[in-house]
Scaffold this active site. Structure first.
Site, PDB file in Angstrom:
ATOM      1  N   LYS A  21       0.831  -1.206   0.000  1.00 20.13           N
ATOM      2  CA  LYS A  21       0.000   0.000   0.000  1.00 20.13           C
ATOM      3  C   LYS A  21       0.866   1.257   0.000  1.00 20.13           C
ATOM      4  O   LYS A  21       0.637   2.182  -0.780  1.00 20.13           O
ATOM      5  CB  LYS A  21      -0.904  -0.026   1.241  1.00 20.13           C
ATOM      6  CG  LYS A  21      -2.101   0.856   1.146  1.00 20.13           C
ATOM      7  CD  LYS A  21      -2.956   0.748   2.408  1.00 20.13           C
ATOM      8  CE  LYS A  21      -3.707  -0.557   2.464  1.00 20.13           C
ATOM      9  NZ  LYS A  21      -4.258  -0.830   3.814  1.00 20.13           N
ATOM     10  N   ARG A  91      -3.072   3.099   8.598  1.00 19.58           N
ATOM     11  CA  ARG A  91      -3.404   1.964   7.736  1.00 19.58           C
ATOM     12  C   ARG A  91      -2.264   0.973   7.689  1.00 19.58           C
ATOM     13  O   ARG A  91      -1.129   1.353   7.455  1.00 19.58           O
ATOM     14  CB  ARG A  91      -3.670   2.465   6.304  1.00 19.58           C
ATOM     15  CG  ARG A  91      -4.506   3.706   6.247  1.00 19.58           C
ATOM     16  CD  ARG A  91      -4.568   4.296   4.848  1.00 19.58           C
ATOM     17  NE  ARG A  91      -5.207   3.393   3.902  1.00 19.58           N
ATOM     18  CZ  ARG A  91      -5.265   3.637   2.600  1.00 19.58           C
ATOM     19  NH1 ARG A  91      -4.684   4.717   2.091  1.00 19.58           N
ATOM     20  NH2 ARG A  91      -5.867   2.790   1.797  1.00 19.58           N
ATOM     21  N   GLY A 100      -8.563  -7.466   4.007  1.00 25.78           N
ATOM     22  CA  GLY A 100      -9.421  -7.715   5.157  1.00 25.78           C
ATOM     23  C   GLY A 100      -8.735  -8.326   6.357  1.00 25.78           C
ATOM     24  O   GLY A 100      -9.353  -8.553   7.381  1.00 25.78           O
ATOM     25  N   MET A 102      -5.852  -7.121   7.930  1.00 21.95           N
ATOM     26  CA  MET A 102      -5.285  -6.183   8.881  1.00 21.95           C
ATOM     27  C   MET A 102      -6.263  -5.015   8.997  1.00 21.95           C
ATOM     28  O   MET A 102      -7.089  -4.819   8.133  1.00 21.95           O
ATOM     29  CB  MET A 102      -3.937  -5.681   8.375  1.00 21.95           C
ATOM     30  CG  MET A 102      -3.038  -6.798   7.858  1.00 21.95           C
ATOM     31  SD  MET A 102      -2.325  -7.773   9.166  1.00 21.95           S
ATOM     32  CE  MET A 102      -0.948  -6.744   9.557  1.00 21.95           C
ATOM     33  N   ARG A 335      -3.659  -1.330  -6.466  1.00 19.86           N
ATOM     34  CA  ARG A 335      -2.830  -2.541  -6.450  1.00 19.86           C
ATOM     35  C   ARG A 335      -3.264  -3.414  -7.617  1.00 19.86           C
ATOM     36  O   ARG A 335      -4.343  -3.218  -8.177  1.00 19.86           O
ATOM     37  CB  ARG A 335      -3.002  -3.307  -5.139  1.00 19.86           C
ATOM     38  CG  ARG A 335      -4.441  -3.769  -4.934  1.00 19.86           C
ATOM     39  CD  ARG A 335      -4.602  -4.507  -3.622  1.00 19.86           C
ATOM     40  NE  ARG A 335      -6.017  -4.561  -3.289  1.00 19.86           N
ATOM     41  CZ  ARG A 335      -6.510  -4.606  -2.066  1.00 19.86           C
ATOM     42  NH1 ARG A 335      -5.717  -4.597  -1.033  1.00 19.86           N
ATOM     43  NH2 ARG A 335      -7.796  -4.670  -1.857  1.00 19.86           N
ATOM     44  N   HIS A 453     -16.291  -8.852   1.740  1.00 21.73           N
ATOM     45  CA  HIS A 453     -15.267  -9.784   2.212  1.00 21.73           C
ATOM     46  C   HIS A 453     -15.414 -11.145   1.551  1.00 21.73           C
ATOM     47  O   HIS A 453     -14.461 -11.723   1.035  1.00 21.73           O
ATOM     48  CB  HIS A 453     -15.372  -9.916   3.736  1.00 21.73           C
ATOM     49  CG  HIS A 453     -14.415 -10.909   4.306  1.00 21.73           C
ATOM     50  ND1 HIS A 453     -14.770 -12.213   4.550  1.00 21.73           N
ATOM     51  CD2 HIS A 453     -13.108 -10.801   4.615  1.00 21.73           C
ATOM     52  CE1 HIS A 453     -13.721 -12.855   5.017  1.00 21.73           C
ATOM     53  NE2 HIS A 453     -12.701 -12.026   5.078  1.00 21.73           N
ATOM     54  N   SER A 761      12.204 -43.635 -13.705  1.00 21.86           N
ATOM     55  CA  SER A 761      11.064 -42.787 -13.385  1.00 21.86           C
ATOM     56  C   SER A 761      11.025 -42.665 -11.869  1.00 21.86           C
ATOM     57  O   SER A 761      10.882 -43.671 -11.168  1.00 21.86           O
ATOM     58  CB  SER A 761       9.773 -43.414 -13.919  1.00 21.86           C
ATOM     59  OG  SER A 761       8.681 -42.622 -13.525  1.00 21.86           O
ATOM     60  N   CYS A 829       7.037 -39.653 -11.648  1.00 20.92           N
ATOM     61  CA  CYS A 829       5.637 -40.045 -11.777  1.00 20.92           C
ATOM     62  C   CYS A 829       4.881 -40.014 -10.452  1.00 20.92           C
ATOM     63  O   CYS A 829       3.787 -40.526 -10.352  1.00 20.92           O
ATOM     64  CB  CYS A 829       5.535 -41.421 -12.424  1.00 20.92           C
ATOM     65  SG  CYS A 829       6.319 -42.713 -11.442  1.00 20.92           S
ATOM     66  N   TYR A 849      10.867 -35.370 -18.331  1.00 22.89           N
ATOM     67  CA  TYR A 849       9.420 -35.163 -18.250  1.00 22.89           C
ATOM     68  C   TYR A 849       8.915 -35.284 -16.822  1.00 22.89           C
ATOM     69  O   TYR A 849       9.592 -35.839 -15.959  1.00 22.89           O
ATOM     70  CB  TYR A 849       8.673 -36.155 -19.161  1.00 22.89           C
ATOM     71  CG  TYR A 849       8.744 -37.601 -18.707  1.00 22.89           C
ATOM     72  CD1 TYR A 849       7.855 -38.090 -17.747  1.00 22.89           C
ATOM     73  CD2 TYR A 849       9.697 -38.471 -19.225  1.00 22.89           C
ATOM     74  CE1 TYR A 849       7.918 -39.408 -17.331  1.00 22.89           C
ATOM     75  CE2 TYR A 849       9.763 -39.785 -18.813  1.00 22.89           C
ATOM     76  CZ  TYR A 849       8.874 -40.251 -17.856  1.00 22.89           C
ATOM     77  OH  TYR A 849       8.947 -41.548 -17.437  1.00 22.89           O
TER      78      TYR A 849
HETATM   79  P1  ADP Z   1      -7.697  -2.312   3.657  1.00 23.86           P
HETATM   80  O1  ADP Z   1      -6.300  -2.712   3.470  1.00 23.86           O
HETATM   81  O2  ADP Z   1      -8.478  -3.196   4.548  1.00 23.86           O
HETATM   82  O3  ADP Z   1      -8.374  -2.030   2.354  1.00 23.86           O
HETATM   83  P2  ADP Z   1      -7.265   0.509   3.945  1.00 23.86           P
HETATM   84  O4  ADP Z   1      -6.077   0.975   4.696  1.00 23.86           O
HETATM   85  O5  ADP Z   1      -7.173   0.549   2.480  1.00 23.86           O
HETATM   86  O6  ADP Z   1      -7.650  -0.940   4.469  1.00 23.86           O
HETATM   87  O7  ADP Z   1      -8.474   1.383   4.438  1.00 23.86           O
HETATM   88  C1  ADP Z   1      -9.772   1.041   4.130  1.00 23.86           C
HETATM   89  C2  ADP Z   1     -10.520   2.225   3.632  1.00 23.86           C
HETATM   90  O8  ADP Z   1     -10.465   3.288   4.554  1.00 23.86           O
HETATM   91  C3  ADP Z   1      -9.993   2.831   2.357  1.00 23.86           C
HETATM   92  O9  ADP Z   1     -10.436   2.154   1.244  1.00 23.86           O
HETATM   93  C4  ADP Z   1     -10.581   4.209   2.397  1.00 23.86           C
HETATM   94  O10 ADP Z   1     -11.910   4.177   1.934  1.00 23.86           O
HETATM   95  C5  ADP Z   1     -10.563   4.515   3.875  1.00 23.86           C
HETATM   96  N1  ADP Z   1      -9.402   5.364   4.153  1.00 23.86           N
HETATM   97  C6  ADP Z   1      -8.170   5.011   4.510  1.00 23.86           C
HETATM   98  N2  ADP Z   1      -7.374   6.073   4.654  1.00 23.86           N
HETATM   99  C7  ADP Z   1      -8.127   7.143   4.379  1.00 23.86           C
HETATM  100  C8  ADP Z   1      -7.883   8.548   4.324  1.00 23.86           C
HETATM  101  N3  ADP Z   1      -6.685   9.063   4.588  1.00 23.86           N
HETATM  102  N4  ADP Z   1      -8.905   9.343   3.995  1.00 23.86           N
HETATM  103  C9  ADP Z   1     -10.111   8.830   3.721  1.00 23.86           C
HETATM  104  N5  ADP Z   1     -10.407   7.548   3.744  1.00 23.86           N
HETATM  105  C10 ADP Z   1      -9.430   6.700   4.063  1.00 23.86           C
HETATM  106 MG    MG Z   2      -7.736  -0.839   1.034  1.00 26.16          MG
END
Ligand code: ADP
Ligand code: MG
Ligand code: MG
Length: 869
Positions: A21, A91, A100, A102, A335, A453, A761, A829, A849
């Site tokens: 990220k 984050r 989902g 972390m 990503r 999720h 083999s 094999c 093979y």
């Molecule tokens: P995950 O890895 O679970 O997707 P993120 O770190 O991407 O977690 O955060 C999830 C969501 O939180 C992001 O998609 C965004 O919508 C919101 N978010 C994170 N940072 C910011 C920020 N600086 N301003 C506004 N929204 C944020």
């Molecule tokens: Mg995200």
């Protein structure tokens, strides 16, 4: 050491330091996209945290404070200021994305004073308190492990009392009251007041992200996806932008191409007046991205252009998170998007056609194991038409799945233990359900969109999933599904079509997959680049045909024992085994000869000119013995002897440890008549089909050789028999004789054996069993625990143990090549022949093979091609 980097100091190639990220936030900043500024605390800092007894050392704290001060001055805002408060998100960001797994904290910096300041500064009091209540809940949940539901139930209470359906209907007064209740929950649970000091909030949050690297969900996810435990996570601290500032604000996620099909079309969802997780949490049902064009045409246009720019920049399909604050677009994440196998292939081939990537890159974009999804059955058209549609949800992850319904992850895991097909049915899934999702054939949820999720995780696993099926009423307590008048209970069968989103009553028939179009195209590139052959293990024409359709270039192992179990011949087999004299045995074998010969003719015909490697009888004879009295009596009558005689003979043949007993070439040494019969069948069959115009050169394989004289003795029987048959037929026929290498001793004397053998083999199933000394049939009792406790990294029967067993394979190959160079053919094999990392190992070892089960042939072809790149 530098532990903290501003977004404008990094780039996309710094993933291992900044996490996925962080590296991509830096890259987007670098290419001039609107990213809210911030900084990234490196994975090294996370690893240092664990080394330093779970403390953040002063040097790192200082660097964080330095970057924070810079951020404050850049934005003209201050963390904790009442006039102009800076709010940030904290984050997590692992090196390999873990969706989902972390947790993220938003709106950090709010307290009883700054909330007032925020209300004033934005002239929006409702928004300020909405942000504050979100912050308290997220901080409590993520940093302090206060259960989420405690907060949810307060929200529900206010909504119920006022007859509201959505959070957005709550008024400022409600939100203020909710904030007070939330703080009270915090105090009751944590036994402290909610922290009011923003710097303290920040450091607690950073530490929480570090800790979350080792939460049980993250550990399970890493294990499932083979992600090393020592990578650590980075932490991104980013200034907030707000999607919850009213109807000119919103938040969303989008894929630049369809992650389910690969179609080149923007696919996404957004919510107006919402923040962060609202879209994926399935609380309100999000809108399709295309509708944004009507509501905010300029933003939509800008977003489409940005998505295109990102895709071209990364040269791959992107998964993008964005927020709109008062009519201004911000990018929060990008990503390479997770995708199904079908999508992976279509995107890869399309990108080659668009000139963005090379064929080699396309091949590297498709994970061999992922292909498995495509090789498996789909619903049969006819049965599908006749089936009753119960409901329709979102086609979240393609595939066909049938099973009995269960309503909790634990129940699914329990029910699946004996092989029962199950479907996990949930209101919506959460990371706690992950083990149930692994065990189930498919997943059905009542709530949540294409990016929920359940949908994201199911696609990653290649598991069929129908999400957001609002027509069904799921009661997790009563364990029922209701649709109109229909009520299904736990254990009832349903079928899911993850490509259409349809849910069917009962167990719908399935048929084989379609492998034309882009699949065929990609596989043609694979075959151009691949240097190692791929054969199949097959012992009947049906499997052989399936394997040829999957691209098999020969049979690497044709076991003959299964043929002996057929009803029309098992009596003759038993007579042969129970015979007291050679004459009797030969007579029984004569009955078997034409049957066995026909087996081979049928297989040769399917395989055409492709090589076929046939192994002489291998299993311990006692496996063929009659078990029950009735069979024994029948056999006794048939043979004209007393049942007690047969029973006695059975007792004589019984072994304490049959796997290490009278089997393999030991049978041929002691009962040469068996090898004679099989050789005649193999050679006669070849002569017959060659008269039909084929040009078969049989490969005859002697199993379980450990001593050179075993090989010489059996080879002599084969050669004498074969030459005589060929001579009396008056034809020319080439054949070769080689051996399975599956006993460690054979590896040690491989040079000796190579002098005599035309081919080796590697039978890595037995070789693994004997190298480790683990009985294949009993190892299940402890291997699971071994892997869980990391005594062994992998189950060595699934993934070739390169360090030990692999070393034997390398050694034997080297010894054999030393004697015969390229004149000896080397293959494998065991089950490992279709496992990608083992296939790569075989390529690097110089094998000619690999041979695997028919369904794994395309996987092995792809893995073999990737090994050369
Ligand atoms: P995950 O890895 O679970 O997707 P993120 O770190 O991407 O977690 O955060 C999830 C969501 O939180 C992001 O998609 C965004 O919508 C919101 N978010 C994170 N940072 C910011 C920020 N600086 N301003 C506004 N929204 C944020
Ligand atoms: Mg995200
Ligand atoms: Mg074996």
């Amino acid at each position: 050491t530098k532990y903290v980097y501003s977004f404008d100091e990094g780039n996309k190639d710094m993933k291992s330091l900044l996490g996925g990220k962080g590296a991509n936030l830096a890259e987007m900043t670098k290419i001039g996209l609107p990213v809210p500024p911030g900084f990234t605390i490196s994975t090294e800092a996370c690893n240092d945290y664990y080394v330093s007894n779970k403390t953040i050392k002063p040097e790192i704290v200082e660097q964080i404070e330095g970057k924070l001060a810079q951020l404050e001055s850049d934005l003209g805002k201050k963390l904790g200021s009442i006039e102009n408060p800076l709010l940030v998100s904290v984050r997590s960001g692992a090196v390999i994305s873990m969706p989902g797994m972390m947790d993220t904290i938003l709106n950090l910096g709010l307290n009883d004073n700054t909330v007032v300041g925020l209300a004033k500064a934005t002239d929006n009091e409702r928004f300020a308190y909405d942000s504050y209540r979100r912050f308290i809940q997220m901080f409590s949940d993520v940093a302090m492990e206060v259960p989420k539901y405690k907060f949810e139930s307060v929200l529900d209470k206010y909504k119920d009392q006022n007859g509201f359906k959505f959070d957005t209907e709550l008024t400022t007064e409600h939100l203020k009251a909710i904030v007070e209740e939330f703080k009270a929950i915090y105090k009751a649970e944590v036994k402290e007041d909610f922290p009011q000091e923003p710097k303290k909030q920040l450091m607690l949050a950073v530490e929480a992200v570090f800790r979350s690297w080792n939460n049980p969900r993250a550990i399970v996810y890493r294990k499932l996806n083979d992600i090393p435990n020592n990578l650590g996570t980075a932490v991104n601290v980013q200034s907030m932008v707000f999607g919850n500032m009213g109807d000119n604000s919103g938040t969303g996620v989008a894929f630049t191409r369809d992650p389910a099909t690969g179609e080149n079309k923007l696919l996404g969802e957004y919510l107006i007046n919402a923040q962060g997780e609202d879209v994926v949490a399935g609380i309100r049902t999000p809108q399709k991205i295309a509708t944004l064009e009507n509501i905010m045409p300029d933003i939509y246009k800008q977003f489409v252009e940005t998505a295109d720019k990102l895709e071209k920049h990364y040269r791959d399909m992107q998964d993008i998170e964005f927020t709109i604050e008062k009519g201004k677009l911000f990018l929060l994440q990008t990503r390479n998007g997770k995708r199904t196998a079908k999508s992976a292939i279509n995107v890869a081939v399309d990108l080659v056609n668009e000139g963005l990537i090379t064929k080699e890159e396309a091949i590297m974009r498709v994970e061999p194991n992922q292909l498995d999804q495509l090789l498996h059955p789909k619903f049969e058209d006819k049965s599908l038409k006749e089936a009753t549609v119960l409901a329709k949800g979102l086609p979240a992850s393609p595939g066909a799945a049938s099973g009995k319904i269960y309503f909790t992850a634990d129940d699914v895991v329990e029910a699946s233990k004996d092989g029962t097909e199950t479907i996990l049915v949930r209101q919506e899934t959460s990371p706690e359900d992950i083990e149930g999702m692994v065990s189930a054939q498919g997943i059905l949820t009542a709530r949540g969109g294409m990016t929920s999720h359940a949908a994201v995780v199911a696609r990653g696993m290649g598991k069929c999933c129908v999400a957001g099926c609002g027509q069904i009423k799921v009661s997790e307590v009563a364990k029922t599904i209701e649709v109109g008048d229909i009520v299904l209970k736990e254990g009832d069968y349903i079928s899911l079509d993850g490509s259409t989103g349809k849910v069917y009553l009962g167990n719908v028939n399935k048929t084989n997959a379609d492998m034309t179009g882009n699949f065929e195209k990609l596989m043609s590139w694979v075959d151009e680049i691949r240097q190692m052959n791929v054969r199949t293990n097959a012992d009947n024409p049906r499997d052989a045909k399936a394997a040829v359709d999957f691209g098999a270039e020969g049979i690497g192992l044709c076991r003959t024992e299964h043929m002996f179990f057929d009803e029309d011949r098992i009596p003759a087999v038993r007579k042969m085994i129970l015979s007291n004299t050679v004459e009797e045995r030969v007579k029984a074998l004569e009955t078997l000869l034409p049957m066995q010969q026909k087996d081979f003719e049928d297989i040769y015909r399917v395989m055409g000119e492709r090589p076929v490697n046939i192994r002489l009888l291998d299993p311990p004879l006692h496996e063929f013995l009659p078990q029950d009295d009735e069979t024994i009596e029948e056999l006794a009558k048939d043979m004209g002897i007393a049942p007690v005689v047969i029973k006695k003979r059975c007792e004589e043949l019984a072994e304490f440890n049959p796997m290490l007993g009278h089997r393999g070439c030991r049978l041929a040494v002691t009962y040469p008549e068996i090898a004679v019969m099989q050789t005649k069948a193999i050679i006669n069959a070849a002569i017959t089909v060659n008269k039909e115009g084929l040009n078969v050169e049989p490969e005859i394989m002697i199993p379980l050789v450990g001593a050179i004289n075993e090989f010489k003795t059996v080879k002599q029987i084969i050669v004498e028999t074969a030459d005589e048959v060929i001579k009396s037929a008056g034809v020319e026929l080439k054949y070769t004789v080689g051996t399975m290498i599956e006993i460690p001793r054979a590896c040690l004397i491989a040079d000796e054996i190579a002098k005599e053998a035309d081919f080796f083999s590697f039978g890595t199933n037995d070789l693994t069993q004997m190298t480790f000394g683990y009985s294949r049939d009993d190892a299940g009792k402890f291997l699971g625990e071994y892997v869980d406790r990391e005594i062994l990294e992998k189950d060595p029967f699934q993934v070739l143990d390169q360090e030990g067993v692999g070393k034997l394979v390398q050694m034997a190959s080297k010894l054999a090549r030393g004697v015969k160079g390229d004149k000896i053919k080397l293959g494998i094999c065991g089950e490992h022949g279709g496992e990608p990392s083992s296939v790569e190992f075989c390529y690097n070892t110089g094998l000619n093979y690999v041979s695997c089960s028919p369904y794994r042939v395309p996987i092995a072809r792809l893995a073999a091609a990737r090994a050369t790149i």
